[in-house]
Design a protein around this motif. Structure first.
Motif, mmCIF file in Angstrom:
data_model
loop_
_atom_site.group_PDB
_atom_site.id
_atom_site.type_symbol
_atom_site.label_atom_id
_atom_site.label_comp_id
_atom_site.label_asym_id
_atom_site.label_seq_id
_atom_site.Cartn_x
_atom_site.Cartn_y
_atom_site.Cartn_z
ATOM 1 N N LEU A 1 0.835 -1.272 -0.192
ATOM 2 C CA LEU A 1 0.049 -0.378 -0.335
ATOM 3 C C LEU A 1 0.338 1.221 -0.146
ATOM 4 N N THR A 2 0.640 2.138 -0.432
ATOM 5 C CA THR A 2 1.630 3.299 -0.950
ATOM 6 C C THR A 2 0.669 4.648 -1.644
ATOM 7 N N ASN A 3 0.792 5.957 -1.265
ATOM 8 C CA ASN A 3 0.651 6.863 -1.701
ATOM 9 C C ASN A 3 -0.018 7.427 -2.831
ATOM 10 N N LYS A 4 -0.792 7.376 -3.257
ATOM 11 C CA LYS A 4 -1.926 7.595 -4.073
ATOM 12 C C LYS A 4 -0.733 8.653 -4.980
ATOM 13 N N ASP A 5 0.556 9.750 -4.466
ATOM 14 C CA ASP A 5 1.117 10.758 -5.079
ATOM 15 C C ASP A 5 2.326 10.345 -5.620
ATOM 16 N N LEU A 6 2.926 9.273 -5.315
ATOM 17 C CA LEU A 6 4.419 9.162 -5.552
ATOM 18 C C LEU A 6 4.504 8.762 -6.882
ATOM 19 N N ARG A 7 4.862 8.949 -7.286
ATOM 20 C CA ARG A 7 5.263 8.912 -9.015
ATOM 21 C C ARG A 7 6.031 7.814 -9.255
ATOM 22 N N SER A 8 7.052 7.370 -8.958
ATOM 23 C CA SER A 8 7.663 6.319 -9.459
ATOM 24 C C SER A 8 8.317 6.204 -8.301
ATOM 25 N N LEU A 9 8.661 4.320 -8.205
ATOM 26 C CA LEU A 9 9.570 3.868 -7.471
ATOM 27 C C LEU A 9 10.835 2.645 -8.242
ATOM 28 N N ALA A 10 11.449 2.048 -7.389
ATOM 29 C CA ALA A 10 12.441 1.315 -8.524
ATOM 30 C C ALA A 10 11.998 -0.084 -7.313
ATOM 31 N N ILE A 11 13.158 -0.831 -7.895
ATOM 32 C CA ILE A 11 13.025 -2.314 -7.353
ATOM 33 C C ILE A 11 14.255 -3.123 -7.596
ATOM 34 N N GLU A 12 14.996 -3.106 -6.507
ATOM 35 C CA GLU A 12 16.310 -4.402 -7.044
ATOM 36 C C GLU A 12 16.167 -5.366 -6.997
ATOM 37 N N ILE A 13 16.499 -6.762 -7.607
ATOM 38 C CA ILE A 13 16.441 -7.611 -7.643
ATOM 39 C C ILE A 13 18.263 -8.061 -7.964
ATOM 40 N N PRO A 14 18.484 -9.047 -6.767
ATOM 41 C CA PRO A 14 19.088 -9.563 -7.130
ATOM 42 C C PRO A 14 19.600 -10.582 -8.181
ATOM 43 N N GLN A 15 20.881 -11.639 -8.183
ATOM 44 C CA GLN A 15 20.839 -12.034 -9.151
ATOM 45 C C GLN A 15 19.933 -13.695 -9.710
ATOM 46 N N LEU A 16 19.195 -14.278 -8.844
ATOM 47 C CA LEU A 16 18.066 -15.781 -8.892
ATOM 48 C C LEU A 16 18.713 -16.629 -9.969
ATOM 49 N N TYR A 17 19.414 -18.336 -9.521
ATOM 50 C CA TYR A 17 19.339 -18.863 -10.094
ATOM 51 C C TYR A 17 17.236 -19.613 -9.923
ATOM 52 N N SER A 18 16.851 -18.986 -10.722
ATOM 53 C CA SER A 18 15.038 -19.379 -10.160
ATOM 54 C C SER A 18 14.482 -18.984 -11.505
ATOM 55 N N ALA A 19 13.649 -19.903 -12.241
ATOM 56 C CA ALA A 19 12.774 -18.747 -12.802
ATOM 57 C C ALA A 19 11.742 -18.012 -12.371
ATOM 58 N N TYR A 20 11.591 -16.766 -12.978
ATOM 59 C CA TYR A 20 10.727 -15.924 -12.377
ATOM 60 C C TYR A 20 10.001 -15.092 -12.815
ATOM 61 N N VAL B 1 2.900 -6.667 -11.559
ATOM 62 C CA VAL B 1 3.119 -4.964 -10.231
ATOM 63 C C VAL B 1 1.746 -4.387 -11.332
ATOM 64 N N ASN B 2 0.931 -4.393 -10.774
ATOM 65 C CA ASN B 2 -0.917 -3.855 -10.982
ATOM 66 C C ASN B 2 -1.312 -4.840 -11.871
ATOM 67 N N GLY B 3 -0.526 -5.592 -11.685
ATOM 68 C CA GLY B 3 -1.668 -6.974 -12.822
ATOM 69 C C GLY B 3 -0.556 -6.920 -14.394
ATOM 70 N N GLU B 4 0.696 -6.004 -14.450
ATOM 71 C CA GLU B 4 1.529 -5.593 -15.038
ATOM 72 C C GLU B 4 2.328 -6.290 -15.069
ATOM 73 N N LEU B 5 2.797 -7.392 -15.763
ATOM 74 C CA LEU B 5 4.048 -8.843 -15.978
ATOM 75 C C LEU B 5 5.430 -7.416 -16.387
ATOM 76 N N LEU B 6 6.468 -6.652 -15.275
ATOM 77 C CA LEU B 6 7.233 -5.769 -15.359
ATOM 78 C C LEU B 6 8.885 -6.629 -15.989
ATOM 79 N N GLY B 7 8.747 -7.988 -15.403
ATOM 80 C CA GLY B 7 10.462 -8.745 -15.963
ATOM 81 C C GLY B 7 10.188 -9.931 -15.534
ATOM 82 N N LYS B 8 11.293 -11.408 -16.420
ATOM 83 C CA LYS B 8 10.967 -12.753 -15.632
ATOM 84 C C LYS B 8 12.478 -12.715 -15.960
ATOM 85 N N ASN B 9 12.906 -14.071 -15.554
ATOM 86 C CA ASN B 9 14.238 -15.059 -15.838
ATOM 87 C C ASN B 9 13.932 -15.945 -16.035
#
Length: 95
Positions: free
Chosen positions: A64-83, A87-95
């Motif tokens: 849950l975030t504030n509606k006025d929050l313009r952007s965020l970033a997420i750091e994903i470390p290297q994973l040895y797995s499929a994922y 975010v909000n129903g939109e596929l943003l990344g996969k491995n």
């Protein structure tokens, strides 16, 4: 309970760790808006010890975030797995 409330968090002071209790679906790939009845909860991050657990699972956290929050970033470390990262129903990344 799978919900993280950051509406009062000051992102300018430090990064936010997403550690805590996440919704967990063992042996199931769940789409973002699915509501299966077999949801459990697990502390995240959860490390499968010595590769003993294998298979598929879905981890889900509602943030849950504030509606006025313009952007965020997420750091994903290297994973040895499929994922897939949704975010909000939109596929943003996969491995």
């Amino acid at each position: 309970g799978g919900i993280l409330d950051v509406r009062n968090y000051d992102f300018t002071k430090s990064p936010l760790l997403l550690n805590g209790e996440w919704q967990y679906f063992a042996e199931e790939l769940v789409e973002p808006y699915d509501e299966p009845s077999n949801a459990g909860y697990i502390n995240f991050p959860h490390e499968w010890i010595n590769g003993q657990e294998q298979g598929v699972a879905t981890y889900r956290l509602k943030i849950l975030t504030n509606k006025d929050l313009r952007s965020l970033a997420i750091e994903i470390p290297q994973l040895y797995s499929a994922y897939s990262l949704w975010v909000n129903g939109e596929l943003l990344g996969k491995n």
